[in-house]
Design an enzyme around this catalytic site. Structure first.
Site, PDB file in Angstrom:
ATOM      1  N   CYS A  75       4.320   4.704   4.731  1.00 46.85           N
ATOM      2  CA  CYS A  75       3.487   3.733   5.286  1.00 46.85           C
ATOM      3  C   CYS A  75       2.497   3.765   4.292  1.00 46.85           C
ATOM      4  O   CYS A  75       1.539   4.610   3.556  1.00 46.85           O
ATOM      5  CB  CYS A  75       2.649   4.654   6.395  1.00 46.85           C
ATOM      6  SG  CYS A  75       1.006   3.549   6.953  1.00 46.85           S
ATOM      7  N   CYS A 189       2.957  -3.396   3.673  1.00 48.87           N
ATOM      8  CA  CYS A 189       3.044  -2.749   4.900  1.00 48.87           C
ATOM      9  C   CYS A 189       4.478  -2.552   5.073  1.00 48.87           C
ATOM     10  O   CYS A 189       5.357  -3.628   5.299  1.00 48.87           O
ATOM     11  CB  CYS A 189       2.195  -3.397   5.925  1.00 48.87           C
ATOM     12  SG  CYS A 189       2.793  -2.797   7.675  1.00 48.87           S
TER      13      CYS A 189
HETATM   14  N1  DGL Z   1       3.331   0.500   8.531  1.00 42.50           N
HETATM   15  C1  DGL Z   1       2.115   0.670   8.231  1.00 42.50           C
HETATM   16  C2  DGL Z   1       1.764   0.349   6.590  1.00 42.50           C
HETATM   17  O1  DGL Z   1       2.693   0.496   5.795  1.00 42.50           O
HETATM   18  C3  DGL Z   1       1.031   0.517   9.035  1.00 42.50           C
HETATM   19  C4  DGL Z   1       1.078  -0.207  10.118  1.00 42.50           C
HETATM   20  C5  DGL Z   1       0.049   0.121  11.120  1.00 42.50           C
HETATM   21  O2  DGL Z   1      -0.034   1.117  11.734  1.00 42.50           O
HETATM   22  O3  DGL Z   1      -1.243  -0.746  11.332  1.00 42.50           O
HETATM   23  O4  DGL Z   1       0.561   0.128   6.249  1.00 42.50           O
END
Ligand code: DGL
Length: 264
Positions: A75, A189
């Protein structure tokens, strides 16, 4: 005796599955504990303080429960904000996920790149530093989109995103001055590689999409190069809450080798 300790792959939701796919290819026998912090989803609209306190505390609990050999924070939001706190809280190798600005800048011919992440990620000083170090001669156009995160969650639950919704979510990137010159977009993301086809359809064939998944898998393989693995792969998905329509998500999980579901 083989080492059954899992690799713990962590995200707020399904985004980390895009990273897990690469880890599976690099380490086919690795036992996986995939954590979706659905009780804390979404991360991208939260404050730095919320992420910096939630993520290390949660990973501490998870490490006690699952005894991982290594943690992948799959993430960008959690990594760009909380990585130092997680590293000081856990006595384990930690692999973070940060925007792939370096390879995007390296391949850009127009010297104009997009950084598409969550609202929280695109405002991080961590991203400023990546840009200063690797893309100082590029125009870097940033855009944070919570809608795209939701659309990726829905897609994995079987709901094909409307092209108009993708177009609308990307308009905040493509309407910025100079954006017509973008020839590489950093998918900053981990949810967004799950929408790569849809994003490509809007961005056009001349725009390369760059993400960190392969690099993370390479780093994970490097850090576990001398490890032993069980004969067969295994994987469980662990949710931090019961909400978020896990029933709709469940059919997709075996595609990522996640054959069991647990709740924290
Ligand atoms: N998958 C996440 C990232 O790489 C975050 C998505 C979220 O929960 O807003 O930032």
């Amino acid at each position: 005796m083989s080492d059954t300790r899992p690799i713990l792959v962590f995200d707020s939701g399904v985004g980390g599955l895009s990273v897990l796919a690469h880890i599976r290819r690099a380490l086919p026998h690795a036992p996986i504990a995939y954590i979706a912090d659905n009780a804390g989803y979404p991360y991208g609209t939260k404050s730095e303080a919320e992420i910096a306190s939630r993520v290390p505390a949660l990973l501490g609990r998870l490490a006690e429960r699952y005894h991982p050999r290594l943690v992948v924070i799959a993430c960008n939001t959690a990594s760009t904000i909380a990585l130092p706190y997680v590293r000081s809280a856990l006595d384990l190798p930690i692999v973070g996920t940060v925007p792939a600005v370096k390879p995007a800048a390296a391949q850009s011919k127009t010297r104009t790149i997009g950084v598409l992440g969550t609202e929280a990620t695109v405002r991080q000083p961590y991203v400023d530093r990546l840009v200063d170090e690797f893309a100082s001669d590029c125009q870097v156009i940033r855009h944070g989109s919570a809608e795209l995160v939701d659309l990726a969650e829905a897609k994995v639950r079987g709901k094909t995103p409307e092209p108009a919704a993708i177009q609308a979510a990307l308009s905040g990137l493509f309407t910025q001055p100079g954006a017509a010159e973008i020839d590489a977009i950093v998918l900053s993301c981990t949810h967004f590689p799950l929408l790569a086809d849809e994003i490509r359809a809007v961005a056009g064939p001349n725009v390369h999409l760059v993400d960190s998944g392969e690099g993370i898998a390479r780093r994970t393989a490097f850090l576990t190069a001398t490890d032993t693995w069980p004969d067969a792969p295994s994987g469980r998905a662990i949710f931090t809450g019961r909400g978020g329509d896990i029933e709709a998500l469940a059919p997709a999980l075996p595609n990522f080798g996640l054959t069991q579901i647990d709740y924290l």
